[in-house]
Each structure stands twice: as structure tokens, then as C-alpha cells.
Scaffold this motif. Structure first.
Motif, PDB file in Angstrom:
ATOM      1  N   LEU B  87       0.836  -1.201   0.000  1.00 30.31           N
ATOM      2  CA  LEU B  87       0.000   0.000   0.000  1.00 30.31           C
ATOM      3  C   LEU B  87       0.876   1.257   0.000  1.00 30.31           C
ATOM      4  CD1 LEU B  87      -2.822   1.304   0.158  1.00 30.31           C
ATOM      5  CD2 LEU B  87      -2.683   1.119   2.655  1.00 30.31           C
ATOM      6  N   GLU B  88       1.945   1.237   0.790  1.00 26.58           N
ATOM      7  CA  GLU B  88       2.868   2.390   0.812  1.00 26.58           C
ATOM      8  C   GLU B  88       3.382   2.697  -0.595  1.00 26.58           C
ATOM      9  OE1 GLU B  88       6.049   1.506   3.515  1.00 26.58           O
ATOM     10  OE2 GLU B  88       4.688   1.163   5.207  1.00 26.58           O
ATOM     11  N   ARG B  89       3.816   1.640  -1.289  1.00 28.19           N
ATOM     12  CA  ARG B  89       4.347   1.828  -2.654  1.00 28.19           C
ATOM     13  C   ARG B  89       3.277   2.400  -3.573  1.00 28.19           C
ATOM     14  NH1 ARG B  89       7.820  -2.914  -1.903  1.00 28.19           N
ATOM     15  NH2 ARG B  89       6.088  -4.288  -2.413  1.00 28.19           N
ATOM     16  N   ALA B  90       2.059   1.845  -3.473  1.00 33.12           N
ATOM     17  CA  ALA B  90       0.977   2.302  -4.344  1.00 33.12           C
ATOM     18  C   ALA B  90       0.662   3.779  -4.097  1.00 33.12           C
ATOM     19  CB  ALA B  90      -0.266   1.443  -4.129  1.00 33.12           C
ATOM     20  N   LEU B  91       0.785   4.229  -2.852  1.00 30.34           N
ATOM     21  CA  LEU B  91       0.477   5.623  -2.524  1.00 30.34           C
ATOM     22  C   LEU B  91       1.686   6.522  -2.738  1.00 30.34           C
ATOM     23  CD1 LEU B  91      -1.524   5.052   0.809  1.00 30.34           C
ATOM     24  CD2 LEU B  91      -2.479   5.647  -1.433  1.00 30.34           C
ATOM     25  N   GLY B  92       2.854   5.916  -2.916  1.00 26.64           N
ATOM     26  CA  GLY B  92       4.075   6.705  -3.067  1.00 26.64           C
ATOM     27  C   GLY B  92       4.352   7.573  -1.852  1.00 26.64           C
ATOM     28  N   THR B  93       4.048   7.027  -0.685  1.00 23.98           N
ATOM     29  CA  THR B  93       4.179   7.815   0.539  1.00 23.98           C
ATOM     30  C   THR B  93       5.457   7.449   1.297  1.00 23.98           C
ATOM     31  OG1 THR B  93       3.132   8.348   2.658  1.00 23.98           O
ATOM     32  CG2 THR B  93       2.823   6.122   1.850  1.00 23.98           C
ATOM     33  N   PRO B  94       6.062   8.422   1.946  1.00 24.46           N
ATOM     34  CA  PRO B  94       7.179   8.075   2.828  1.00 24.46           C
ATOM     35  C   PRO B  94       6.695   7.524   4.179  1.00 24.46           C
ATOM     36  CG  PRO B  94       6.833  10.448   2.853  1.00 24.46           C
ATOM     37  CD  PRO B  94       5.838   9.878   1.877  1.00 24.46           C
ATOM     38  N   ALA B  95       5.376   7.550   4.411  1.00 22.67           N
ATOM     39  CA  ALA B  95       4.845   7.051   5.683  1.00 22.67           C
ATOM     40  C   ALA B  95       5.082   5.553   5.802  1.00 22.67           C
ATOM     41  CB  ALA B  95       3.346   7.355   5.783  1.00 22.67           C
ATOM     42  N   ARG B  96       5.259   5.114   7.040  1.00 21.50           N
ATOM     43  CA  ARG B  96       5.338   3.674   7.318  1.00 21.50           C
ATOM     44  C   ARG B  96       4.007   3.258   7.925  1.00 21.50           C
ATOM     45  NH1 ARG B  96      10.941   5.152   8.542  1.00 21.50           N
ATOM     46  NH2 ARG B  96      10.092   6.229  10.362  1.00 21.50           N
ATOM     47  N   ILE B  97       3.295   2.398   7.200  1.00 21.36           N
ATOM     48  CA  ILE B  97       1.959   1.991   7.645  1.00 21.36           C
ATOM     49  C   ILE B  97       2.037   0.586   8.240  1.00 21.36           C
ATOM     50  CG2 ILE B  97      -0.411   1.532   6.919  1.00 21.36           C
ATOM     51  CD1 ILE B  97       0.134   3.383   4.486  1.00 21.36           C
ATOM     52  N   TYR B  98       1.618   0.445   9.482  1.00 16.34           N
ATOM     53  CA  TYR B  98       1.559  -0.869  10.121  1.00 16.34           C
ATOM     54  C   TYR B  98       0.101  -1.202  10.411  1.00 16.34           C
ATOM     55  CZ  TYR B  98       6.590  -0.443  10.993  1.00 16.34           C
ATOM     56  OH  TYR B  98       7.944  -0.304  10.848  1.00 16.34           O
ATOM     57  N   TYR B  99      -0.321  -2.415  10.031  1.00 17.49           N
ATOM     58  CA  TYR B  99      -1.689  -2.792  10.405  1.00 17.49           C
ATOM     59  C   TYR B  99      -1.678  -3.986  11.345  1.00 17.49           C
ATOM     60  CZ  TYR B  99      -1.501  -6.167   6.458  1.00 17.49           C
ATOM     61  OH  TYR B  99      -1.156  -7.163   5.577  1.00 17.49           O
ATOM     62  N   LYS B 100      -2.542  -3.896  12.353  1.00 24.65           N
ATOM     63  CA  LYS B 100      -2.686  -4.966  13.337  1.00 24.65           C
ATOM     64  C   LYS B 100      -3.792  -5.874  12.826  1.00 24.65           C
ATOM     65  CE  LYS B 100      -2.164  -6.772  17.553  1.00 24.65           C
ATOM     66  NZ  LYS B 100      -1.088  -7.783  17.695  1.00 24.65           N
ATOM     67  N   ASN B 101      -3.424  -7.086  12.440  1.00 28.57           N
ATOM     68  CA  ASN B 101      -4.356  -7.936  11.719  1.00 28.57           C
ATOM     69  C   ASN B 101      -5.223  -8.805  12.631  1.00 28.57           C
ATOM     70  OD1 ASN B 101      -5.741  -9.439   9.903  1.00 28.57           O
ATOM     71  ND2 ASN B 101      -3.971 -10.529   9.087  1.00 28.57           N
ATOM     72  N   GLU B 102      -6.386  -8.278  12.988  1.00 31.96           N
ATOM     73  CA  GLU B 102      -7.320  -9.029  13.844  1.00 31.96           C
ATOM     74  C   GLU B 102      -8.200  -9.989  13.042  1.00 31.96           C
ATOM     75  OE1 GLU B 102      -7.634  -8.939  17.335  1.00 31.96           O
ATOM     76  OE2 GLU B 102      -5.686  -7.962  17.135  1.00 31.96           O
ATOM     77  N   SER B 103      -8.033  -9.986  11.719  1.00 36.72           N
ATOM     78  CA  SER B 103      -8.885 -10.850  10.894  1.00 36.72           C
ATOM     79  C   SER B 103      -8.523 -12.320  11.013  1.00 36.72           C
ATOM     80  CB  SER B 103      -8.812 -10.418   9.420  1.00 36.72           C
ATOM     81  OG  SER B 103      -7.609 -10.860   8.816  1.00 36.72           O
TER      82      SER B 103
END
Lengths: 453, 453
Positions: B87-103
Motif C-alpha cells: 500500500l505504501e508503494r501504491a500511494l508513493g508515501t514516505p509514511a510507514r503503515i503498520y496494520y494490526k491484523n485481527e482478521s
């Protein structure tokens, strides 16, 4: 001690295990149906990228997993190994039951293990589009998922009856950007021909394979992908057994019995092959393949050369088979409804390195519901077959008073297959034994084909 | 370094975090609707076991998690924390996105975290049966699952419209041994009364709560369970945020922003409360609650005393609310369709310790599909709201040129909600803004109720 054994993320396998390096007798070669000569890489080139063809034929024991694949597998791998303490208590067994939980993948089954690898190698080879077939929809979903991750278009020919019955499977594929087409379709030569002759046909896996293959050979930027049976598919699935072995070692355990369900053989092969290697090396371990009694390929089908599809478009493979015309009854474990089984698995059975049993779907769902109510996870209909065998083994251990260690592959969850549970819970399923006469009739399809060695 | 951060099994939290110990201003007490006096433990005793009532009122900072609960949580916990590199690459963002996977939980969402705890305390108190209500079915499924693990009967009153539209949710509950009853039903006094007056009613969460409560108070062996809103529910959910904090620490990270979707508030509270504690302690972290614009409780509802249900059977709670008569439009994120929100979350917003935003379901599903195609997991409709906010934050970080760290709660998968994706993919969803006039009208339900402090 925790009942859950997690392999640290950095210990996800770095290589797949290739059993072709260790088979006591080599695989009988697949034959070209025209020439009856062994198939070479060039015969497969219109369908698969060379990297996968090399893996199909390689006898190298360890095949490195590219970092790009490991990065995608890391979304859900390593998967947990869990001690089924709730089920053990319910059965009153001294056996220790461990299940390898593949249901945590984004598509809910083990199928993405190979889908990701196949999508990667195809994308790397410059392929733009993959075609495939799907019956119940698990494989079509997994390939759509993997295609999205590597920017490939995915075109799935789904058996029309399933397409109509399971609209949400189609929506899953579409959400991942895949295209799902009811088969037979007007988009292929073979599809048009079938529709003209039988406009109301419910379709079959054989027809869907023919359509997917036709589309793949027509266009050099399109390749075909298969979700089971082939050597490279089983190879990719060995991450399951490799991880499970390490996880058991973390608690100082080794299985007395390894259990997996069998359709085409990719899930069973994935959990079992690393332990078959141990057995070849002299270790004492039983390995049990579980198939549905309504499609008893390993237990009642001969070992013979046969086509992989009804349309006779594939090479001839030496395998246990019920004949390429065999039509299994519409049981709920759609993933196990296949007339043949992987040549590797067939070879191992012939060599008595593995055992095979058949269970009917009432026994299977009974075990599945017991598992759901004691361990909490609702198993896929396919998975319930492995669980039924697990219950049998756990009760045998109780009878013998032995604390045997059982490892079972929990191949997928059943959250998108609740219709089958509805049928079971409302007593609409009955045990089904395939009549001998029907098997004899189906096996006529093997007449005239070469004998397997 | 792996994109996946697993907390070792033996580091699953041993205590829940109770934010009542740290709130700058204490919660306004719930009031008895008859006396308008603060509710005491004895008022709640007909509904809940004393252990849960104590947790509801406790100000002890750390509340130990009993080993029997941890053993069940270990089926799927600790859950993975994953860096969303795709997702980071697709958005071209320098943000680091972490998701907590409760699924990865057996029911596919975070709901089992509290369902298991509630079932345990009820079983321990000698309760034999739990009643509850469910809208979309997530909570009814989770409680049926947990009831099975602790040998409790579970009776779920499911809003009739959902019951008819989502038959597989019912089958899930039945597979776990639960009983799912369309509400209003002929099995309760209140149900019979409603059916007599309006035999064709589609039902509502308010009616279903009334039925479940009526059945619970009638029988001393039956108790009632709620899946959100209450303090003890949010308490049980803090395992998410506690684990995520440790996992981020393992890679030397700390979030600049923490994001979760909000219906009743249990998922948001679970991921956010441990970070709110840090913020109270002076740490710099933004915490963003995301609600649907069609049910804008936090962003457009006043902070007021209101009932938790349409039938006015619950105590009055001080919370952001749109009025207990508010009927949100039938959006697909059924878990976010609640007129109020947890008193704890309301208190935090009032104290400006958290922010709240509203997103419409088209923006939400757009982010959901982008996530599915880049990260591979299909999010639940509720979860897509948190993902939409994540996309906004990641693009803001890009705009600012800052490598901000974003933590988002991936509260559940959408594999049993594919109908909503079908509507979105076929352009059948439109953005929806609740008209001001409708909110003003709904808020009339608050007339005559005490003012919140």
C-alpha cells in the motif's frame, strides 16, 4: 507452556523442499498424447514460464525461495502450529494433536502458497495475464489475490454450476481485480462449440481447463496456471511441512502420524513431503492421505497413465486415477472432486511410503463440527476429511493407551462454505459409497492408453 | 528485515489495561432511568456476573487475564503486526503503515477478544446460557464461538432484515452450537407485542436488545452479553493495542498516528487506549477515530445522557449520541450503525485526547479495494473506514514529506460480506451525507433527559 507454537518471522523457510531428489524410484515421465514420447520443456513452454518448467523437472533438493516471494508470503506466514487441547479433551485421548493452521491466509486456505510463487515467476517472465479454471472457487480466488500483488490480469473460468451457486466467490475474485467467467463461455472456440451442442450444460472442470488452456496458448503474453497436481505446485506447498517440522522441534516433538486431505494433492504434499523425506531416511512416521469416499482415487483407482482433464488436452501422467471421464457426485468438498491425483503422491503410495484412506462426508462434517465447537475454527469442507482421520487416529491412540503425536494440516476455513454446514446440520447429507459398477465403467476411459511402469 | 512482526506466543499480554485508572476527568456515572441515581453493582447483577460488573467499575490500572482465557486467545493471538509495504508503494508515501491484523481470529474479527472473556466469567459464575443481540452478525458469531469453548448455550436475537439477508451468518452461529432467532420473535413478551402491532417489521437492534435482555432477566441461569460500548468490553479489547505497542517496539518504532474505526467503540478502544495512556503521560501521538458519515455520532452528535437502546431498557450513559431513536441508513458497515458510542471514547473526545473524523462508504470501499489489491487481505466493510483514514494520513505525510509512522487496526476480513463489495464494484453505492434536519429531528429524543456534566 503455550498451546500455540509460532515460528519467528525470520525463520520462514528460505528454500522449498524438492522430493524428486529423494524418491526411491523416479517419477514415470509425462507423455505427449500425440507422440507418446516423454514431454520436454519445449512442449510446456506455450503454457508456463521457463522458471516453473525447470522447477517441474528439477531434481535439485533445495530450491531457494526468491525474496520477492517471501515478502508476499510474510503477509500470513509462518502460519501458527496449534495444539488442539480442546479436541483432545473432548475425545479423552492421550494423543497430542497439532494442527498447522493455513486458514489465516488472505484467501482462507493454503492455495496462496503456490499462487504467489506462480504469479511472481510469470510476472518476471514478462507475462501480462494468467488464465486458470476453478471449481469451488478456492484456487481462482487465490490466483486473483496473487495476481493483484504482482500486477497480473487474472482470468478465471469457473464451472457454471458453481458460478451460479456461489456468487460471492466471483465477487472475491473481482475485488482482487480478477475476471471470473462462467464456463463454458462464448469467449473460446471450445466454449462456443460446447454451448452450441448443449446450451444448458452446467459445465465441468474439464471444460473450464480446456477454455483456460485455449486462451493461454493463443497469446504469448498470457500463461496458464494450475493449482494442484503438478510437481512445482507441490514444491511450493512444502513451506507448510517445513515450518511444521521446525515448530514441532521447538517443543521437542516429532509426529507419529502426519495427516492431510487429498484432492489433486497439493495440500497433502505440502504438509507431508518433508516428513516423507525423513521416512525415506529411516525415521518412523506414518503418513496418511485422506480422500472422500465419493471420489476414491487413491484407494480404489488404479495406477495408470491418464489425462489430467476431461478434454484430453494435457499430457498423460502416471497416477492413481478413476479415469478422465469420471464425474464425482456433487459433494461439498469441491476441492477434492478430481479424477486423478498428483504423480508424486501416486508414486509414494505405490512405494508404500504413505497410506491412503477414504472417509464419507457425514463422518467428515461430524468431525468438522466437533472441531469448530472445541477448537473454535470452522474448517473448510475439504479440511473436515483430514479432521475425521485425525479423530480416528486419536481414538486409536486412546484404545492403545499411547500418547501419540498427530500432525494434521488444517488446510482452510469454511467461512465461505457455510451452505455445506447448513446441509449437514439439517441432516441433508447422507453417506455415499461410489458403486463398484460406476468405477468399472469410468475406468474404461483408460482403454488404449499406455500402461504405467 | 521482515515486514511482519510477530510477538512471541509467551509475550501475549498477561493483563488488560484499564484506562479508568488514568482518565484526567472521571467518567460521568451511568444513571438508573427510574431514579436518575448512579447505577450500582446490584442494578446490573440480573444481567452480568459479578466479575464483569467489577471490571466495569474498577479503577485498577492492570487487570490480570486469567490463564483459562489466555489459553483460548492463544488459538489466534498474538495477532501479527504487518508493514503495509504494498500500500505504501501504491500511494508513493514516505509514511510507514503498520496494520494490526485481527482478521485471523476464528470469527474473522476482533470481537472474540471480549467474547472469550465474557463467556469465561459467565461460565465460572455458574451461568448456563447467554443471550445477546446482533445486527450484521459479527458479534453473534463471536459469542457463539466463545460459548462453544466454555460449554454455554448462546441465544442470539438477530435483526430480522439481516437474518433474512445473511443466512450464512446464522449457519456460522449454528455450527458453533448457537441458536439464532430472527427478532422480533414470538418467544418474548416484547417480541410478541411488536409482532402484533407490526407483523411485517424488519426489526432493529433496539428491539433485539430488548428481547435478549428480557430473556436474561427472567432466568437466574441466563445472563446477557454485550459486544461493545461498555467499559469491560473495551478493557478486554486492549490486548490489541498492548500487543501492537510491543511489536512496534521490537522494530524500534512508535506511532505518530493511531487509527481505528468506531461503531460502539470496542475496536477503536482496543487499539487506541494503551496509546491514549502514553498521550496522557505526555507522549506526542495523534489518535484518530473514524466513523461513517451516515452515522456521525462523534462528529455531529452532542455529548449527552442517553439510553443505549431504542427500547429505553438500559441505564442512561453520558456519551456522544444521535439520540436513541436515530435510525442510520442501511449502509454495509453494519457494525458501525449505532446511535451512541462508548462512554470512555466520548470522554476522551471531550478531553481532546483523541480526534474524530467521518468518511462516507464510497471513500471507505475505495480504500478497501486498494488495500485488497496491494496488501492482499479483503477488509470488512467496517475496517475499510479505518483504511480510508489511513490513506488520507499517508497522503498527508507525502505532502509534508515526512516519514510518519501510522498504526491502523485491521479489525476484520470481509469474506462473509462480499455482497457489499459487489454493490461497490458495480457502482451501486453512493456517498451519503446525513441531512442536518434529520439529525436535529433525531436529537429530540434527548429532550427531558438529564444533561451530561
Amino acid at each position: 507452556m503455550s498451546r500455540r507454537i509460532d515460528l519467528p518471522a525470520d525463520r520462514m523457510p528460505k528454500s522449498w523442499y524438492n522430493i524428486l531428489a529423494d524418491l526411491p524410484t523416479p517419477l514415470a515421465p509425462p507423455l505427449h498424447p500425440g507422440t507418446m514420447q516423454p514431454v520436454g520443456p519445449e512442449d510446456l513452454a506455450p503454457l508456463f514460464p521457463m522458471a516453473l518448467i525447470e522447477q517441474e523437472m528439477s531434481t535439485q533438493r533445495e530450491i531457494p525461495i526468491p525474496e520477492e516471494i517471501r515478502e508476499k508470503l510474510a503477509i500470513w506466514r509462518p502460519t501458527p502450529l496449534i495444539r488442539a487441547t480442546g479436541l483432545e479433551r473432548a475425545l479423552g485421548t492421550p494423543a497430542r494433536i497439532y494442527y498447522k493452521n493455513e486458514s489465516v491466509s488472505p484467501a482462507g486456505s493454503h492455495k496462496p502458497n503456490t499462487a504467489v510463487a506462480q504469479a511472481y515467476y510469470n510476472a518476471k517472465a514478462g507475462i501480462k495475464r494468467l488464465t486458470t479454471e476453478t471449481g469451488a472457487g478456492q484456487w481462482g480466488s487465490a490466483l486473483s489475490f496473487a495476481g493483484a500483488l504482482f500486477g497480473l490480469d487474472v482470468e478465471v473460468y469457473m464451472v457454471r454450476a458453481s458460478y451460479d451457486q456461489k456468487p460471492y466467490r466471483r465477487v472475491m475474485m473481482e475485488t482482487w481485480g480478477g475476471r471470473c467467467i462462467p464456463s463454458p463461455s462464448p469467449f473460446t472456440e471450445v466454449g462456443r462449440r460446447i454451448l452450441e451442442a448443449t446450451p444448458d450444460t452446467p459445465g465441468s472442470l474439464g471444460m473450464a481447463i480446456s477454455e483456460a488452456v485455449e486462451k493461454a496458448v493463443q497469446d504469448s503474453e498470457t500463461a496458464y496456471a494450475l493449482g494442484s497436481v503438478l510437481n512445482h505446485v507441490l514444491l511450493h506447498q512444502t513451506v507448510m511441512g517445513l515450518e511444521a517440522g521446525e515448530q514441532l522441534e521447538m517443543v521437542g516433538a516429532y509426529p507419529d502420524v502426519v495427516i492431510g486431505c487429498v484432492g489433486g494433492g497439493s495440500n497433502f504434499g505440502g504438509i507431508a513431503l518433508p516428513f516423507v523425506r525423513d521416512r525415506i531416511g529411516g525415521k518412523r512416521v506414518r503418513i496418511v492421505a485422506v480422500e472422500p469416499s465419493s471420489c476414491p482415487t487413491l484407494t480404489r483407482g488404479p495406477y495408470a497413465y491418464d489425462f489430467g482433464d476431461t478434454g484430453k488436452m494435457t499430457p498423460l501422467m502416471a497416477m492413481h486415477t478413476l479415469g478422465h471421464d469420471f464425474v464425482p457426485p456433487p459433494i461439498h468438498a469441491g476441492g477434492l472432486r478430481y479424477h486423478g491425483v498428483a504423480p508424486i503422491i501416486s508414486n509414494l503410495l505405490k512405494e508404500q511410503l504413505i497410506e491412503a484412506i477414504a472417509v464419507d462426508q457425514v463422518e467428515a462434517f461430524t468431525a468438522g463440527v466437533q472441531f469448530a465447537r472445541t477448537e473454535g475454527i470452522i474448517p473448510a469442507p475439504e479440511t473436515t476429511h483430514a479432521l475425521a482421520a485425525t479423530v480416528r487416529e486419536a481414538l486409536a491412540a486412546k484404545e492403545a493407551g499411547e500418547a501419540r503425536t498427530i500432525l494434521v494440516s488444517f488446510s482452510g476455513h469454511g467461512l465461505v462454505d457455510m451452505a455445506s454446514y447448513e446441509a449437514f446440520l439439517h441432516n441433508k447429507l447422507v453417506p455415499y459409497e461410489m458403486p463398484e459398477s460406476e468405477i468399472v465403467r469410468a475406468l474404461k476411459a483408460l482403454d488404449g492408453l499406455p500402461k504405467a511402469p
